[in-house]
Design a protein around this motif. Structure first.
Motif, PDB file in Angstrom:
ATOM      1  N   GLY A 114       0.778  -1.225   0.000  1.00 10.62           N
ATOM      2  CA  GLY A 114       0.000   0.000   0.000  1.00 10.62           C
ATOM      3  C   GLY A 114       0.810   1.274   0.000  1.00 10.62           C
ATOM      4  O   GLY A 114       0.236   2.365  -0.018  1.00 10.62           O
ATOM      5  N   LYS A 115       2.124   1.149   0.015  1.00 10.07           N
ATOM      6  CA  LYS A 115       2.974   2.343   0.039  1.00 10.07           C
ATOM      7  C   LYS A 115       3.880   2.359  -1.177  1.00 10.07           C
ATOM      8  O   LYS A 115       4.155   1.333  -1.796  1.00 10.07           O
ATOM      9  CB  LYS A 115       3.815   2.378   1.322  1.00 10.07           C
ATOM     10  CG  LYS A 115       3.001   2.614   2.588  1.00 10.07           C
ATOM     11  CD  LYS A 115       3.898   2.885   3.772  1.00 10.07           C
ATOM     12  CE  LYS A 115       3.081   3.211   5.010  1.00 10.07           C
ATOM     13  NZ  LYS A 115       3.947   3.499   6.185  1.00 10.07           N
ATOM     14  N   GLU A 116       4.379   3.550  -1.497  1.00  7.28           N
ATOM     15  CA  GLU A 116       5.300   3.678  -2.610  1.00  7.28           C
ATOM     16  C   GLU A 116       6.674   3.122  -2.239  1.00  7.28           C
ATOM     17  O   GLU A 116       7.048   3.082  -1.062  1.00  7.28           O
ATOM     18  CB  GLU A 116       5.437   5.159  -3.000  1.00  7.28           C
ATOM     19  CG  GLU A 116       4.184   5.757  -3.617  1.00  7.28           C
ATOM     20  CD  GLU A 116       4.417   7.152  -4.154  1.00  7.28           C
ATOM     21  OE1 GLU A 116       3.487   7.720  -4.761  1.00  7.28           O
ATOM     22  OE2 GLU A 116       5.533   7.687  -3.970  1.00  7.28           O
ATOM     23  N   ARG A 117       7.396   2.707  -3.279  1.00  9.44           N
ATOM     24  CA  ARG A 117       8.743   2.216  -3.042  1.00  9.44           C
ATOM     25  C   ARG A 117       9.613   3.371  -2.556  1.00  9.44           C
ATOM     26  O   ARG A 117       9.589   4.469  -3.120  1.00  9.44           O
ATOM     27  CB  ARG A 117       9.297   1.620  -4.336  1.00  9.44           C
ATOM     28  CG  ARG A 117      10.530   0.778  -4.156  1.00  9.44           C
ATOM     29  CD  ARG A 117      10.793  -0.088  -5.367  1.00  9.44           C
ATOM     30  NE  ARG A 117       9.756  -1.107  -5.525  1.00  9.44           N
ATOM     31  CZ  ARG A 117       9.836  -2.099  -6.407  1.00  9.44           C
ATOM     32  NH1 ARG A 117      10.878  -2.181  -7.215  1.00  9.44           N
ATOM     33  NH2 ARG A 117       8.866  -2.976  -6.502  1.00  9.44           N
ATOM     34  N   THR A 119      10.654  -3.166   8.568  1.00  5.43           N
ATOM     35  CA  THR A 119      10.014  -4.303   7.918  1.00  5.43           C
ATOM     36  C   THR A 119       9.515  -3.910   6.539  1.00  5.43           C
ATOM     37  O   THR A 119       8.767  -2.941   6.391  1.00  5.43           O
ATOM     38  CB  THR A 119       8.850  -4.811   8.774  1.00  5.43           C
ATOM     39  OG1 THR A 119       9.362  -5.321  10.010  1.00  5.43           O
ATOM     40  CG2 THR A 119       8.090  -5.905   8.042  1.00  5.43           C
ATOM     41  N   ALA A 120       9.952  -4.647   5.518  1.00  5.70           N
ATOM     42  CA  ALA A 120       9.583  -4.324   4.137  1.00  5.70           C
ATOM     43  C   ALA A 120      10.183  -5.366   3.205  1.00  5.70           C
ATOM     44  O   ALA A 120      11.018  -6.182   3.612  1.00  5.70           O
ATOM     45  CB  ALA A 120      10.093  -2.938   3.744  1.00  5.70           C
TER      46      ALA A 120
END
Length: 123
Positions: free
Chosen positions: A42-45, A89-90
């Protein structure tokens, strides 16, 4: 042809360390940008750390400055991650590209990407 393959991700408790590696092939020129990016659902790189072959100083996003270190040794790009936090965390990706128009700071500079390696930090 440029190929990038990441390894070294995993699960670790907060405060721990991990070292990510990216096997690089096909990058024979020296004027390349190399970098580590991360993304959560849900987030941009997000750009984490980048390094220019012909530059002096790597760039780090503020949230990892002093904890992460990017380095390149011939055909391996590494990211040493210390004092890990849950917010680190990613999915982590390595990337490569030449700064024809932009700079190493812009994600548009990077046409070559690895498949990603998951990093999970528990509290």
């Amino acid at each position: 042809q440029v190929q990038l393959v990441e390894s070294g991700g995993g699960s670790v408790q907060a405060g721990g360390s991990l070292r990510l590696s990216c096997a690089v092939s096909g990058v024979t020129a020296t004027n390349f940008c190399m970098g580590w990016f991360r993304q959560t659902p849900g987030k941009e790189r997000e750009r984490v750390a980048t390094k220019y072959d012909l530059g002096n100083r790597p760039f780090y996003v503020d949230s990892v400055n002093g904890r992460f270190t990017i380095s390149r040794d011939k055909n391996t790009l590494s990211l040493q991650m210390n004092s890990l936090k849950p917010e680190d965390t990613a999915m982590y990706y390595c990337a490569a590209g030449r700064p024809y128009v932009g700079t190493c700071l812009e994600i548009s500079t990077y046409p070559y990407w690895g498949q990603g390696t998951q990093v999970t930090v528990s509290s």
